[in-house]
Write a protein that holds these residues in place. Sequence first.
Motif, mmCIF file in Angstrom:
data_model
loop_
_atom_site.group_PDB
_atom_site.id
_atom_site.type_symbol
_atom_site.label_atom_id
_atom_site.label_comp_id
_atom_site.label_asym_id
_atom_site.label_seq_id
_atom_site.Cartn_x
_atom_site.Cartn_y
_atom_site.Cartn_z
ATOM 1 N N ILE A 148 -5.304 -2.522 -8.335
ATOM 2 C CA ILE A 148 -4.810 -2.586 -6.964
ATOM 3 C C ILE A 148 -5.945 -2.851 -5.991
ATOM 4 O O ILE A 148 -5.771 -3.562 -4.983
ATOM 5 N N VAL A 149 -7.139 -2.311 -6.302
ATOM 6 C CA VAL A 149 -8.282 -2.579 -5.439
ATOM 7 C C VAL A 149 -8.577 -4.061 -5.438
ATOM 8 O O VAL A 149 -8.773 -4.694 -4.380
ATOM 9 N N ARG A 206 -6.347 12.630 -1.190
ATOM 10 C CA ARG A 206 -7.683 12.817 -0.644
ATOM 11 C C ARG A 206 -7.574 12.669 0.864
ATOM 12 O O ARG A 206 -7.838 11.601 1.411
ATOM 13 N N GLN A 208 -15.469 3.739 -3.314
ATOM 14 C CA GLN A 208 -14.586 3.743 -2.147
ATOM 15 C C GLN A 208 -15.149 4.624 -1.041
ATOM 16 O O GLN A 208 -15.029 4.304 0.143
ATOM 17 N N ILE A 258 0.810 -1.220 0.000
ATOM 18 C CA ILE A 258 0.000 0.000 0.000
ATOM 19 C C ILE A 258 0.837 1.261 0.000
ATOM 20 O O ILE A 258 0.303 2.347 -0.186
ATOM 21 N N CYS A 284 -6.968 -5.812 7.773
ATOM 22 C CA CYS A 284 -7.147 -4.362 7.853
ATOM 23 C C CYS A 284 -6.299 -3.649 6.819
ATOM 24 O O CYS A 284 -6.743 -2.650 6.229
ATOM 25 N N VAL A 285 -5.085 -4.160 6.585
ATOM 26 C CA VAL A 285 -4.269 -3.527 5.539
ATOM 27 C C VAL A 285 -4.962 -3.653 4.190
ATOM 28 O O VAL A 285 -5.029 -2.705 3.402
ATOM 29 N N LEU A 345 -8.106 -3.976 3.671
ATOM 30 C CA LEU A 345 -9.287 -3.095 3.674
ATOM 31 C C LEU A 345 -8.889 -1.666 3.342
ATOM 32 O O LEU A 345 -9.531 -0.976 2.545
ATOM 33 N N TYR A 346 -7.817 -1.225 3.968
ATOM 34 C CA TYR A 346 -7.346 0.131 3.686
ATOM 35 C C TYR A 346 -7.004 0.286 2.221
ATOM 36 O O TYR A 346 -7.337 1.284 1.570
ATOM 37 N N GLY A 347 -6.300 -0.717 1.688
ATOM 38 C CA GLY A 347 -5.942 -0.631 0.283
ATOM 39 C C GLY A 347 -7.165 -0.616 -0.616
ATOM 40 O O GLY A 347 -7.233 0.156 -1.585
ATOM 41 N N ALA A 348 -8.169 -1.434 -0.282
ATOM 42 C CA ALA A 348 -9.361 -1.500 -1.124
ATOM 43 C C ALA A 348 -10.119 -0.192 -1.110
ATOM 44 O O ALA A 348 -10.737 0.195 -2.097
ATOM 45 N N LEU A 349 -10.063 0.505 0.030
ATOM 46 C CA LEU A 349 -10.839 1.728 0.123
ATOM 47 C C LEU A 349 -10.096 2.949 -0.386
ATOM 48 O O LEU A 349 -10.687 3.991 -0.582
ATOM 49 N N THR A 350 -8.793 2.826 -0.564
ATOM 50 C CA THR A 350 -8.032 4.044 -0.832
ATOM 51 C C THR A 350 -7.375 4.080 -2.198
ATOM 52 O O THR A 350 -7.154 5.147 -2.730
ATOM 53 N N LYS A 351 -7.051 2.956 -2.781
ATOM 54 C CA LYS A 351 -6.250 2.980 -3.982
ATOM 55 C C LYS A 351 -7.032 3.446 -5.184
ATOM 56 O O LYS A 351 -8.227 3.200 -5.301
ATOM 57 N N LYS A 352 -6.293 4.122 -6.056
ATOM 58 C CA LYS A 352 -6.950 4.710 -7.208
ATOM 59 C C LYS A 352 -7.093 3.706 -8.348
ATOM 60 O O LYS A 352 -8.110 3.647 -9.028
ATOM 61 N N LEU A 362 -6.517 -6.394 -6.058
ATOM 62 C CA LEU A 362 -5.408 -7.027 -5.361
ATOM 63 C C LEU A 362 -5.598 -6.981 -3.858
ATOM 64 O O LEU A 362 -5.335 -7.964 -3.150
ATOM 65 N N SER A 363 -6.043 -5.831 -3.374
ATOM 66 C CA SER A 363 -6.285 -5.685 -1.933
ATOM 67 C C SER A 363 -7.378 -6.624 -1.484
ATOM 68 O O SER A 363 -7.322 -7.188 -0.375
ATOM 69 N N GLU A 420 -1.229 9.400 -7.400
ATOM 70 C CA GLU A 420 -2.520 9.402 -6.725
ATOM 71 C C GLU A 420 -2.871 10.837 -6.319
ATOM 72 O O GLU A 420 -2.060 11.500 -5.694
ATOM 73 N N SER A 443 -9.918 1.514 9.559
ATOM 74 C CA SER A 443 -9.171 0.266 9.585
ATOM 75 C C SER A 443 -8.579 0.010 10.959
ATOM 76 O O SER A 443 -8.661 -1.110 11.487
#
Lengths: 176, 103, 627
Positions: free
Chosen positions: B31-32, A98, C601, A32, B17-18, B20-27, B34-35, A95, A109
């Motif tokens: 990658i989403v 945001r 998201q 990440i 949790c990592v 989850l963070y990646g799924a919610l944040t990556k553009k 992948l998360s 990116e 999280s």
Amino acid sequence: MLNGIGDFLSSGSSWMFFIFALLAIGGAIFMISFTKVIHMVISLALTFISLGGLYVILEAEFVAFVQVLIYAGAISILMIFGIMMTKHRQGEEEEPRRPWHEGLAIVGSLALFGVIFYAIQKTKFVATGAFDAGKDNTMEIGKLLYNEHVIPFEIMSVLLTVAFIGAIIIAKREED
Amino acid sequence: MGSIVTPYLTLAAILFCVGLYGALTKKNGVIVLLSIELMLNAVNLNLVAFSKLGDHPALTGQIFSLFNITIAAAEAAVGIAILITIYRNKGTSDVNEMDSMKR
Amino acid sequence: MVSDYSQYAWLIPLFPLLAFLALTAMGRQLKELGIYISIVAMLASFIVALLIFVERLGGHVEDYTWDKLSWLQVGDYTLRMGFEVNNLNALMLVIVTLVSLLVNIYSKGYMKGDERIHVFFSYIALFSFSMLGLVISENMLELYIFWELVGVCSFLLVGFWYFKPEAKAAAKKAFIVTRIGDVGLFIGILLLFWYMPGHALDFTSIHNAISSSKIDGTIVTWIAILIFIGAIGKSGQFPLHTWLPDAMEGPTPISALIHAATMVAAGVYLVARTFDIFHASPDALLVVAYVGGFTAIFAATIGIAQNDIKRILAYSTVSQLGYMMMALGIGVSYASGMFHLFTHAFFKALLFLGAGSVIHAVHTQDINEMGGLSRKMKITTWTFAIGTLALSGIFPFAGFWSKDLILSEAYDHNQLLFWVGVIAAFFTAFYMSRLFFLVFMGKPQHHGAHEPHESPASMTTPLIILAVLAVVAGFVNTPFNEWLSHWLTGQDHEESANWTVIILSTLAGLLGIGLGYLMYLKRSIPRDVVSSRAPWLYKLLNRKYYVDEIYDGGVVKPLRGLGYVLELFDVYIVDGIVRLVAFVIVGLGRLGARLQNGQLQTYGVVTLLGMLILALAIAGRRFIHAG
């Protein structure tokens, strides 16, 4: 929990666990935090492999094998293919910041982790029996799979067929 | 840690949790996906750990995790196919551009 | 004996009210007919008033009261409306209807060509209704209602030519300044309501309560003074006199009707009507007398330094009203004040209508631009001369008798006020003769394009009628036969002629006329004998003792400043709070809108957070209950 660290450091399997765990977490964190997409995929592949190692420690050799084969092999390559086919230019990998969104996501999280960690700590796990892995893990899994869980197995094959046909149709270039 | 299950569960929680963070944040959509795979992996770890170290040790957990891996693979394939199609139609794989749910 | 006609007194205000409604609704279509409707209505009122008056002339007619209309019931107190007719009322009815009728006829000629003439006549009709209603009011509250209505009509009529900014300002000033007086009157009515047994407000009950001393002495004084404050406002006494000269911006016929003969006399009438209250409080009477006396001489001195024909007459009105108040304040009875009101109505209306005739001819109001009008406007000149002589108090015109009565009462009771009256009489004669000689005699000064000519019959006929009245009206009450005093008040006065007073007042009048003759006709004394040697004196008088400027600096400007501060408060604080609320709401809305951006998201984060909050809430409850 601090007592446990003393026990923890005493056995070899604990060391292995510790190393693999670190690798897994490291891979995830790097995933990440890298900026280039290819790097992200590579670090996640590292996570997958270390998870496979963890499965071996847990006496699940077949699962470990399947993990490395499918995840580190097929799925990572699939993702790389996906990246190759959807990438534009170099500049697109930046990116946009945001801060609110990212902040809230971090908070969420961490809070989720906190809740789960709390639940884990509070639960009393009582082992009722020893784990009998059998001599050949694959044979045992095969026995179980084809005798008791045969119906889900068949459904899995149907699902896979549907999935790959579906994927082909979705991704097919439309003939004009 | 051969005898208690808690470290494995904690590790799985961290990975989840990592992811989850990646799924919610990556553009990037890839990658989403992948998360999401990472999150599924965390679940698998949980299952396998419980199969050996949980309350009723049995092989069922490993069977379950095999099925999970299958599903995850199928889902990844279909997901990539969809992403490629969207990319072909919209010209971008930025998830922030996919906002037709706005109306 | 019981009156036959008094029961029809309610018709008297009704006719002009109907005329008002007709003219308001259909005035534009009716045109000429509308004017005649107004005149005929006024004539009908005059006839009924005359009938009532003549019937009462015999002297032994009962007062008639009708109060059967219960208007408002609050608890166990009922507010009644009705009308009352007694000798005092009957006299006022005749005065008001007669002057109003003559002004109606006069206006037909004066306002000819004005495109809003039907509006003018409707306003006059409304005013006549209000004034007549005020006259026959049966209780104080009803009187107050009509009092306010009269003020509104004055506002409407003064500002009739609303496109002139001076007229607009003058109308506002008239209304606001009289309003200040009206507050005093209203507080007086409230006090009366509070202290009267049974909360009765009709004049009969007031008479009974005061004569049997039911109310405490200080309260009676306060009530009287407060009522007098209302009279100060409406009758233009010092310090609320400033609106009357500015009210000359209105058309001249209504200067005659409202600001000479009727509305400004309402204050005098009010004091006469409530005279029982004043009579019971010697302090209040002193206040009335001194205010009246001061106003009389104050306004007279201003009048000698004015150059606008209508303003001279306006200050003369203020001064004569001061005389009336002084007469009332001396306290013998209200007969002397009412007698002077009676005669003043005729000769002042005559003077104003005559001034209107002059203005109509030369199209200017500055007397320094007039002159020699006697050659071309014979009727106007003769009638104006009669009015001047009456006002100056020259034998045997009407003003002589009424002024004499006032001055002899003053001589008997308050020497200071007597001398004030005599000096004011001298000034009155002086400025009136100055006016007359500059306007009608001498060489023509006007540089107008056309020659002045006599006014049409519709304008000169009322002049002639009023001139006749200005001659004979005084004979109803001479020192040798005080018929009017006796008839009005039912009291017997000692019938003696005070020759000192007669000689002194006549001397003062003749001196004034003589001085004016020397200065303005024969020019043997130069015009600027005072103004060149003591220019400050002339300036002081010409600028009306700077009372308006004092009011502007001391009252108007601070109020404006306060208004400005309050406006800032309103815009930034009150409005600010409203805008803040709106801003917060809109802000919340925009915030919510940002969540709905269609991105998966975002929805995912919201879901995660919501689920966490839910989980924590449910799990946390366990702790709260357990702990």
